[in-house]
Design an enzyme around this catalytic site. Structure first.
Site, PDB file in Angstrom:
ATOM      1  N   GLU A   1      40.806 -17.922 148.486  1.00  0.00           N
ATOM      2  CA  GLU A   1      41.140 -17.820 149.875  1.00  0.00           C
ATOM      3  C   GLU A   1      40.402 -18.795 150.671  1.00  0.00           C
ATOM      4  O   GLU A   1      38.821 -18.334 150.580  1.00  0.00           O
ATOM      5  CB  GLU A   1      41.061 -16.184 150.426  1.00  0.00           C
ATOM      6  CG  GLU A   1      41.203 -16.170 152.146  1.00  0.00           C
ATOM      7  CD  GLU A   1      42.278 -16.878 152.496  1.00  0.00           C
ATOM      8  OE1 GLU A   1      42.324 -17.518 153.641  1.00  0.00           O
ATOM      9  OE2 GLU A   1      43.536 -16.669 151.990  1.00  0.00           O
ATOM     10  N   GLN A   2      40.900 -19.702 151.385  1.00  0.00           N
ATOM     11  CA  GLN A   2      40.164 -20.549 152.179  1.00  0.00           C
ATOM     12  C   GLN A   2      39.332 -20.037 153.233  1.00  0.00           C
ATOM     13  O   GLN A   2      38.091 -20.485 153.876  1.00  0.00           O
ATOM     14  CB  GLN A   2      40.778 -21.786 152.825  1.00  0.00           C
ATOM     15  CG  GLN A   2      41.871 -21.403 153.730  1.00  0.00           C
ATOM     16  CD  GLN A   2      42.654 -22.818 154.037  1.00  0.00           C
ATOM     17  OE1 GLN A   2      42.290 -23.775 153.998  1.00  0.00           O
ATOM     18  NE2 GLN A   2      43.962 -22.576 154.776  1.00  0.00           N
TER      19      GLN A   2
ATOM     20  N   ARG B   1      50.112  -5.565 159.769  1.00  0.00           N
ATOM     21  CA  ARG B   1      50.117  -6.741 158.746  1.00  0.00           C
ATOM     22  C   ARG B   1      48.706  -6.300 158.050  1.00  0.00           C
ATOM     23  O   ARG B   1      48.549  -6.588 156.955  1.00  0.00           O
ATOM     24  CB  ARG B   1      50.118  -8.194 159.284  1.00  0.00           C
ATOM     25  CG  ARG B   1      51.426  -8.693 159.663  1.00  0.00           C
ATOM     26  CD  ARG B   1      51.012 -10.195 160.215  1.00  0.00           C
ATOM     27  NE  ARG B   1      50.993 -10.965 159.058  1.00  0.00           N
ATOM     28  CZ  ARG B   1      52.241 -11.628 158.139  1.00  0.00           C
ATOM     29  NH1 ARG B   1      53.412 -11.432 158.525  1.00  0.00           N
ATOM     30  NH2 ARG B   1      51.803 -12.262 157.316  1.00  0.00           N
TER      31      ARG B   1
ATOM     32  N   TYR C   1      58.412  -1.957 167.886  1.00  0.00           N
ATOM     33  CA  TYR C   1      58.477  -0.954 167.057  1.00  0.00           C
ATOM     34  C   TYR C   1      57.110  -0.333 166.719  1.00  0.00           C
ATOM     35  O   TYR C   1      56.177  -1.000 167.034  1.00  0.00           O
ATOM     36  CB  TYR C   1      59.062  -1.240 165.535  1.00  0.00           C
ATOM     37  CG  TYR C   1      58.473  -2.687 164.968  1.00  0.00           C
ATOM     38  CD1 TYR C   1      57.403  -2.653 164.226  1.00  0.00           C
ATOM     39  CD2 TYR C   1      59.028  -3.887 165.220  1.00  0.00           C
ATOM     40  CE1 TYR C   1      56.894  -3.718 163.661  1.00  0.00           C
ATOM     41  CE2 TYR C   1      58.524  -5.124 164.465  1.00  0.00           C
ATOM     42  CZ  TYR C   1      57.212  -4.762 163.945  1.00  0.00           C
ATOM     43  OH  TYR C   1      56.880  -5.877 163.420  1.00  0.00           O
TER      44      TYR C   1
ATOM     45  N   ASP D   1      55.610 -17.914 151.889  1.00  0.00           N
ATOM     46  CA  ASP D   1      56.015 -18.952 152.604  1.00  0.00           C
ATOM     47  C   ASP D   1      55.819 -20.294 152.264  1.00  0.00           C
ATOM     48  O   ASP D   1      56.214 -21.167 152.721  1.00  0.00           O
ATOM     49  CB  ASP D   1      55.209 -18.837 154.019  1.00  0.00           C
ATOM     50  CG  ASP D   1      55.686 -17.603 154.777  1.00  0.00           C
ATOM     51  OD1 ASP D   1      56.776 -17.277 154.666  1.00  0.00           O
ATOM     52  OD2 ASP D   1      55.052 -17.221 155.904  1.00  0.00           O
TER      53      ASP D   1
END
Length: 392
Positions: A32-33, A107, A215, A297
């Site tokens: 992970e950068q 998230r 929501y 993505d």
């Protein structure tokens, strides 16, 4: 024989890929950068197509179980006059139809659960490290880290997001393009809201050139809001957390009803990101080549009109688990397994991308199209809002 997968990207898709690899019997290393494995953004929606995978992976237990929310229903309303258009019952009805719940979650909470699962299964995690310079030789793929170290393994998955630097290794195409839309997002404590604005359901307000969705997340204690409007924004488009003012958003809302403006005004702070996209995936060649595969993505950025960005990444990871389980480089080699992964995924993700684009036109409709949309939803509300082809 020990087989290892390199994963570029430590977001939801990358961590899901690593968890899937371990469940397939592979070793996994995630690069992970960013300096830490953390997630920006706010809430996401997870349909039964994604939650049944999370259940299979034993993730919908423990800490995450206390943080997800199973909304009671999905309600569509006209953002101009405030009228109800259609309702889809969620909760127990969704579980009964599809054997898995419809959930909303922050998230960061989902990523934290995937991170715990990766750590507990023995995934090796490297933060502050970006992969590049990928080369294949024989049965090995080699990549160079940001510290100029070489790492090698039998396979590599690029899950480094919409701005993937490794996508060129597979698809060789141009960068993503602006959609001409901005997504504002915010969170507010439910206890800070008047009773009339608190909610245990997903509500979508549809108006010309914009829509607002709210929501509950974090066990229902917080209300998540995302407002997508037409427009452009200066600054680095790769920044997913640009500063935003309520005045900017108010000016972009257009002719919406007081109920929409009241909900926008109730959020104390907004941030925004500039939406970028690609055309729907056109073939399996755009998702895998040799010993390198794209996921999430990086492969198929989703517009936010079907709430399937995270869901498709989780589905990708589950399919990756299936093909890695049979890839031993003796009977089935990695390139063949990755080709099978791509063949089994590209048409489905392309359909989701296409439907998301179409939904964007319908959500933001004005004039006769808006009138036709509203009339159809009043008659066929649940049938139009439900997605059996997707959730099954």
């Amino acid at each position: 024989m020990t087989r290892e997968l390199l994963v570029a990207g430590g977001g939801i898709g990358g961590l899901a890929a690593a968890v899937a690899a371990r469940r397939a019997g592979w070793e996994a290393r995630v690069f992970e950068q960013a300096a830490a494995f953390s997630e920006v953004g706010a809430g996401i929606q997870l349909g039964p197509n994604a939650t049944r995978i999370l259940h299979e992976w034993d993730l919908l237990q423990g800490e995450l179980e206390q943080l997800v929310v199973a909304p009671s229903r999905l309600r569509a309303r006209d953002g101009v006059d405030g009228a109800d258009l259609g309702v889809l019952e969620l909760g127990g009805a969704m579980r009964q139809r599809y054997g898995a719940p419809y959930l909303t979650v922050h998230r960061a909470d989902l990523q934290a659960a995937l991170l715990r699962a990766a750590q507990s299964s023995g995934v090796r995690l490297h933060s502050g490290s970006r992969l590049g310079g990928v080369e294949e030789q024989g049965k090995v793929v080699t990549a160079r880290t940001g510290e100029a170290r070489l790492v090698e393994a039998e396979a590599l998955v690029a899950a480094d997001g919409v701005w993937s630097s490794l996508r060129v290794e597979v698809a060789g195409d141009a960068p993503t393009q602006r959609t001409g839309q901005l997504a504002y997002r915010g969170l507010v404590r439910q206890q800070d809201l008047p009773q009339a604005l608190r909610s245990d359901e997903v509500t979508v307000w549809l108006a010309p050139r914009m829509h607002l969705v709210t929501y509950p997340v974090r066990g229902g204690d917080w209300l998540n809001a995302v407002c997508v409007v037409e427009g452009t924004q200066p600054g680095d488009p790769r920044d997913w957390d640009l500063a935003a003012s309520r005045a900017q958003l108010d000016a972009a809302l257009g002719p919406v009803c007081a109920a929409v403006r009241e909900r926008v005004a109730s959020v104390p702070q907004w941030s925004l990101w500039v939406l970028h996209a690609r055309p729907p995936v056109g073939s399996a060649d755009e998702m895998a080549r040799g010993r390198v595969a794209l996921l999430g993505d990086a492969a198929h950025p989703m517009r936010p009109y079907l709430a399937q960005g995270a869901g498709m990444a989780i589905e990708d990871a589950r399919e990756m688990q299936r093909v890695l389980a049979i890839a031993d480089d003796r009977i089935v080699d990695v390139p063949t397994a990755f080709r099978r992964y791509a063949l089994n995924r590209w048409q489905r993700v392309a359909r989701v991308q296409e439907r998301s684009i179409r939904n964007g036109t319908i959500f933001h409709a004005s004039g006769p199209l808006r009138m036709a949309r509203n009339a159809a939803m009043r008659v066929l509300g649940q049938r139009l809002l439900d997605q059996p082809w997707l959730y099954k």
